[in-house]
Design a protein around this motif. Structure first.
Motif, PDB file in Angstrom:
ATOM      1  N   SER A 117     -63.626  53.811 -35.536  1.00 10.73           N
ATOM      2  CA  SER A 117     -64.532  53.456 -36.627  1.00 10.73           C
ATOM      3  C   SER A 117     -65.694  52.578 -36.189  1.00 10.73           C
ATOM      4  O   SER A 117     -66.558  52.251 -37.002  1.00 10.73           O
ATOM      5  N   GLY A 118     -65.720  52.175 -34.919  1.00 16.52           N
ATOM      6  CA  GLY A 118     -66.786  51.297 -34.452  1.00 16.52           C
ATOM      7  C   GLY A 118     -66.538  49.836 -34.755  1.00 16.52           C
ATOM      8  O   GLY A 118     -67.465  49.027 -34.669  1.00 16.52           O
ATOM      9  N   ASP A 119     -65.302  49.473 -35.092  1.00 14.92           N
ATOM     10  CA  ASP A 119     -64.995  48.068 -35.333  1.00 14.92           C
ATOM     11  C   ASP A 119     -65.084  47.292 -34.023  1.00 14.92           C
ATOM     12  O   ASP A 119     -64.397  47.609 -33.054  1.00 14.92           O
ATOM     13  N   CYS A 120     -65.956  46.300 -33.976  1.00 16.70           N
ATOM     14  CA  CYS A 120     -66.199  45.437 -32.805  1.00 16.70           C
ATOM     15  C   CYS A 120     -66.997  46.129 -31.702  1.00 16.70           C
ATOM     16  O   CYS A 120     -67.105  45.599 -30.593  1.00 16.70           O
ATOM     17  N   GLY A 125     -75.665  56.144 -30.689  1.00 18.29           N
ATOM     18  CA  GLY A 125     -75.821  57.003 -29.523  1.00 18.29           C
ATOM     19  C   GLY A 125     -74.529  57.588 -28.990  1.00 18.29           C
ATOM     20  O   GLY A 125     -74.543  58.324 -27.999  1.00 18.29           O
ATOM     21  N   VAL A 126     -73.404  57.277 -29.638  1.00 17.11           N
ATOM     22  CA  VAL A 126     -72.095  57.746 -29.175  1.00 17.11           C
ATOM     23  C   VAL A 126     -71.783  59.099 -29.803  1.00 17.11           C
ATOM     24  O   VAL A 126     -71.949  59.281 -31.012  1.00 17.11           O
ATOM     25  N   ASP A 127     -71.334  60.048 -28.997  1.00 16.94           N
ATOM     26  CA  ASP A 127     -70.868  61.331 -29.520  1.00 16.94           C
ATOM     27  C   ASP A 127     -69.451  61.116 -30.054  1.00 16.94           C
ATOM     28  O   ASP A 127     -68.472  61.154 -29.307  1.00 16.94           O
ATOM     29  N   GLN A 128     -69.352  60.878 -31.361  1.00 17.44           N
ATOM     30  CA  GLN A 128     -68.070  60.503 -31.947  1.00 17.44           C
ATOM     31  C   GLN A 128     -67.041  61.624 -31.889  1.00 17.44           C
ATOM     32  O   GLN A 128     -65.838  61.368 -31.994  1.00 17.44           O
ATOM     33  N   SER A 129     -67.487  62.855 -31.713  1.00 13.28           N
ATOM     34  CA  SER A 129     -66.540  63.965 -31.607  1.00 13.28           C
ATOM     35  C   SER A 129     -65.716  63.881 -30.327  1.00 13.28           C
ATOM     36  O   SER A 129     -64.664  64.520 -30.215  1.00 13.28           O
ATOM     37  N   LYS A 130     -66.180  63.077 -29.362  1.00  9.63           N
ATOM     38  CA  LYS A 130     -65.459  62.924 -28.095  1.00  9.63           C
ATOM     39  C   LYS A 130     -64.440  61.782 -28.135  1.00  9.63           C
ATOM     40  O   LYS A 130     -63.618  61.666 -27.229  1.00  9.63           O
ATOM     41  N   LEU A 131     -64.508  60.921 -29.140  1.00 10.66           N
ATOM     42  CA  LEU A 131     -63.644  59.745 -29.180  1.00 10.66           C
ATOM     43  C   LEU A 131     -62.224  60.122 -29.592  1.00 10.66           C
ATOM     44  O   LEU A 131     -62.010  60.957 -30.471  1.00 10.66           O
ATOM     45  N   ARG A 132     -61.257  59.469 -28.957  1.00  9.23           N
ATOM     46  CA  ARG A 132     -59.845  59.653 -29.268  1.00  9.23           C
ATOM     47  C   ARG A 132     -59.180  58.281 -29.377  1.00  9.23           C
ATOM     48  O   ARG A 132     -59.610  57.319 -28.751  1.00  9.23           O
ATOM     49  N   LYS A 133     -58.098  58.207 -30.145  1.00  4.86           N
ATOM     50  CA  LYS A 133     -57.367  56.947 -30.327  1.00  4.86           C
ATOM     51  C   LYS A 133     -56.557  56.612 -29.080  1.00  4.86           C
ATOM     52  O   LYS A 133     -55.809  57.437 -28.569  1.00  4.86           O
ATOM     53  N   LEU A 134     -56.713  55.392 -28.596  1.00  6.53           N
ATOM     54  CA  LEU A 134     -55.920  54.897 -27.479  1.00  6.53           C
ATOM     55  C   LEU A 134     -54.665  54.209 -28.006  1.00  6.53           C
ATOM     56  O   LEU A 134     -54.744  53.363 -28.899  1.00  6.53           O
ATOM     57  N   TYR A 135     -53.527  54.595 -27.473  1.00  5.59           N
ATOM     58  CA  TYR A 135     -52.266  53.891 -27.708  1.00  5.59           C
ATOM     59  C   TYR A 135     -51.895  53.227 -26.389  1.00  5.59           C
ATOM     60  O   TYR A 135     -51.656  53.913 -25.394  1.00  5.59           O
ATOM     61  N   PHE A 136     -51.866  51.903 -26.384  1.00  7.31           N
ATOM     62  CA  PHE A 136     -51.668  51.196 -25.120  1.00  7.31           C
ATOM     63  C   PHE A 136     -50.352  51.642 -24.483  1.00  7.31           C
ATOM     64  O   PHE A 136     -49.290  51.547 -25.097  1.00  7.31           O
ATOM     65  N   SER A 195     -70.294  40.215 -33.470  1.00  5.62           N
ATOM     66  CA  SER A 195     -70.110  41.434 -34.254  1.00  5.62           C
ATOM     67  C   SER A 195     -69.923  42.628 -33.341  1.00  5.62           C
ATOM     68  O   SER A 195     -69.372  43.648 -33.737  1.00  5.62           O
ATOM     69  N   PHE A 196     -70.397  42.486 -32.084  1.00  2.00           N
ATOM     70  CA  PHE A 196     -70.181  43.562 -31.115  1.00  2.00           C
ATOM     71  C   PHE A 196     -68.839  43.398 -30.413  1.00  2.00           C
ATOM     72  O   PHE A 196     -68.019  44.300 -30.397  1.00  2.00           O
ATOM     73  N   THR A 197     -68.591  42.227 -29.823  1.00  4.40           N
ATOM     74  CA  THR A 197     -67.376  42.057 -29.030  1.00  4.40           C
ATOM     75  C   THR A 197     -66.159  41.746 -29.883  1.00  4.40           C
ATOM     76  O   THR A 197     -65.033  41.929 -29.446  1.00  4.40           O
ATOM     77  N   GLY A 198     -66.358  41.266 -31.097  1.00  8.08           N
ATOM     78  CA  GLY A 198     -65.237  40.925 -31.951  1.00  8.08           C
ATOM     79  C   GLY A 198     -64.778  39.495 -31.738  1.00  8.08           C
ATOM     80  O   GLY A 198     -65.128  38.832 -30.766  1.00  8.08           O
ATOM     81  N   GLU A 199     -63.999  39.009 -32.671  1.00  9.60           N
ATOM     82  CA  GLU A 199     -63.485  37.647 -32.584  1.00  9.60           C
ATOM     83  C   GLU A 199     -62.473  37.549 -31.449  1.00  9.60           C
ATOM     84  O   GLU A 199     -61.515  38.307 -31.384  1.00  9.60           O
ATOM     85  N   GLU A 200     -62.705  36.596 -30.533  1.00 11.92           N
ATOM     86  CA  GLU A 200     -61.749  36.421 -29.437  1.00 11.92           C
ATOM     87  C   GLU A 200     -60.637  35.480 -29.881  1.00 11.92           C
ATOM     88  O   GLU A 200     -60.870  34.525 -30.619  1.00 11.92           O
ATOM     89  N   ASN A 271     -55.520  39.478 -27.842  1.00  8.89           N
ATOM     90  CA  ASN A 271     -56.755  38.893 -27.320  1.00  8.89           C
ATOM     91  C   ASN A 271     -57.911  38.953 -28.311  1.00  8.89           C
ATOM     92  O   ASN A 271     -58.922  38.285 -28.126  1.00  8.89           O
ATOM     93  N   THR A 272     -57.750  39.757 -29.367  1.00 10.22           N
ATOM     94  CA  THR A 272     -58.848  39.981 -30.296  1.00 10.22           C
ATOM     95  C   THR A 272     -58.294  40.463 -31.631  1.00 10.22           C
ATOM     96  O   THR A 272     -57.157  40.950 -31.715  1.00 10.22           O
ATOM     97  N   ALA A 273     -59.128  40.332 -32.663  1.00  7.53           N
ATOM     98  CA  ALA A 273     -58.774  40.859 -33.981  1.00  7.53           C
ATOM     99  C   ALA A 273     -59.241  42.297 -34.156  1.00  7.53           C
ATOM    100  O   ALA A 273     -59.134  42.854 -35.252  1.00  7.53           O
ATOM    101  N   MET A 274     -59.745  42.920 -33.114  1.00 12.33           N
ATOM    102  CA  MET A 274     -60.271  44.282 -33.189  1.00 12.33           C
ATOM    103  C   MET A 274     -59.268  45.219 -33.862  1.00 12.33           C
ATOM    104  O   MET A 274     -58.082  45.233 -33.534  1.00 12.33           O
ATOM    105  N   LYS A 275     -59.742  46.002 -34.794  1.00 11.85           N
ATOM    106  CA  LYS A 275     -58.898  46.926 -35.544  1.00 11.85           C
ATOM    107  C   LYS A 275     -58.122  47.847 -34.600  1.00 11.85           C
ATOM    108  O   LYS A 275     -58.683  48.404 -33.656  1.00 11.85           O
ATOM    109  N   SER A 276     -56.821  47.964 -34.863  1.00 11.76           N
ATOM    110  CA  SER A 276     -55.928  48.899 -34.158  1.00 11.76           C
ATOM    111  C   SER A 276     -55.735  48.576 -32.685  1.00 11.76           C
ATOM    112  O   SER A 276     -55.239  49.415 -31.931  1.00 11.76           O
ATOM    113  N   CYS A 277     -56.119  47.376 -32.260  1.00 12.64           N
ATOM    114  CA  CYS A 277     -56.017  47.001 -30.847  1.00 12.64           C
ATOM    115  C   CYS A 277     -54.690  46.295 -30.599  1.00 12.64           C
ATOM    116  O   CYS A 277     -54.568  45.085 -30.794  1.00 12.64           O
ATOM    117  N   LEU A 278     -53.701  47.054 -30.184  1.00 11.17           N
ATOM    118  CA  LEU A 278     -52.381  46.519 -29.866  1.00 11.17           C
ATOM    119  C   LEU A 278     -52.108  46.724 -28.384  1.00 11.17           C
ATOM    120  O   LEU A 278     -52.283  47.826 -27.864  1.00 11.17           O
TER     121      LEU A 278
END
Length: 361
Positions: A117-120, A125-136, A195-200, A271-278
């Motif tokens: 979703s572009g959170d953080c 300019g990003v081709d969003q059709s190429k983006l996939r969800k990362l599961y750590f 707003s770019f890097t997110g709350e550390e 390390n961050t409040a970034m959405k879905s970042c586990l």
């Protein structure tokens, strides 16, 4: 042939294909096992530097990157297909990779990030059709019974983290990113734009440990916490809380699972409040049967059941959290532990455990 750009130059020269030592507690095991499976299927696997050392290779090469940027040297080679790029870290840790997402999505078939979703980070300019969800990626899909079954636990919190200074990553980002037109220096507004890097949460982690240290409620383990000649210490948050931190610091730990298994509760601050970042931190607690007291992305319950961890921010300040932990009876504690074990038996951990298999599929 499969060529893999590792996440660090330490793993070049095919070191990524070497089995990690047991003392690493599973670190490096997910990618190692994924590459072993590929080799077992009859394909040749090398790290990316093999291609540079053998420029005459003409056979088809599927290229994957785990964070390095060697693809820039190979874009003129017609036999190389750029399959996937994995951005393991959030923007607060690896800001430059997010700034070049337009480039990455123009080159690779798939780019894995923590949220779509572009959170953080910026989607400009990003081709969003190429983006996939990362599961750590995690190394095991079950509890580690010798650790999980331990009953004689210290009724306090433990936290295992190395000292990380977030300003180091901001300063590194001043160098900017390499573009086709040369090196561009990032502006100060870009460098300090949260707003770019997110709350550390590095600073928040130190304040939390200091507050709990004042209650004699926590033990701290990890690397680099003692004063030393290092850029890590050029950080007021660390220096102002140094005495409190040292009052509970126990030094490095040889095995994080063995250490976690000694404690009833573990403080887990992402390390961050970034959405879905586990990261792997919650799963480490589940492996060892230590109840996570969690601070991180607000949507954590979309991935893991809320009964498997304690959401610290729903309770109050750290004194309130400590009072709550002390009030838990043995049955309540065991319910949390069983819910953590059920994360594996219910399949909730499967996307994290299978992540590299999906990347290389």
């Amino acid at each position: 042939m499969i060529a893999v750009d590792p996440y660090s130059y330490h793993f070049l020269r095919d070191q990524l294909l070497c089995k990690p030592p047991q003392v690493w507690d599973g670190r490096g095991l997910p990618i190692y096992e994924a590459l072993v499976r590929i080799q077992g299927g009859g394909k040749t696997v090398h790290t990316s530097d093999y291609l540079s050392a053998h420029p005459g290779i003409s056979e088809p090469v599927d290229f994957y990157s785990l964070g390095m940027l060697s693809h820039r040297e190979l874009r003129g080679r017609p036999n190389v297909r750029f399959k996937a790029f994995v951005v393991h870290e959030p923007p607060v840790f690896a800001p430059r990779l997010y700034r070049i997402l337009p480039e990455l999505t123009s080159v690779f078939e798939r780019v894995y990030v923590h949220n779509l979703s572009g959170d953080c980070y910026s989607l400009k300019g990003v081709d969003q059709s190429k983006l996939r969800k990362l599961y750590f990626p995690i190394p095991f899909n079950h509890v580690l019974m010798p650790f999980w079954a331990r009953q004689d636990r210290i009724k306090k919190l433990v936290i295992i983290n190395s000292l990380q200074n977030p300003w180091i990553y901001r300063c590194v980002d001043m160098v900017g990113v390499q573009s086709a037109r040369g090196l561009r220096l990032n502006t100060l507004s870009e460098i300090f734009d949260s707003s770019f890097t997110g709350e550390e949460f590095y600073s928040y982690r130190i304040h939390a440990v200091a507050a709990l240290a004042g209650l004699s409620a926590i033990d701290l383990y990890g690397m680099h916490w003692r004063l030393a000649l290092s850029p890590r210490i050029v950080w007021p948050t660390y220096l102002l809380n140094y005495r409190r931190l040292m009052s509970v610091y126990k030094g490095p730990t040889e095995s994080k699972f063995a250490t976690l298994s000694k404690y009833a509760f573990s403080l887990v601050i992402e390390n961050t409040a970034m959405k879905s970042c586990l990261s792997e931190k919650l799963f480490d607690c589940f492996y060892a049967g230590s109840i996570p007291v969690f601070v991180g992305p607000a949507d954590v319950a979309d991935f893991l059941p809320p009964e498997s961890f304690i959401d610290a921010r729903r309770i109050g300040d750290w004194r309130d959290v400590w009072t709550y932990l002390q009030s838990l009876n043995p049955r309540q504690i065991e319910n949390f532990r069983e819910a953590g074990r059920a994360v594996f038996t219910s399949g909730r951990a499967q996307p994290f455990f299978d992540f590299y298999n999906q990347v290389f599929s």
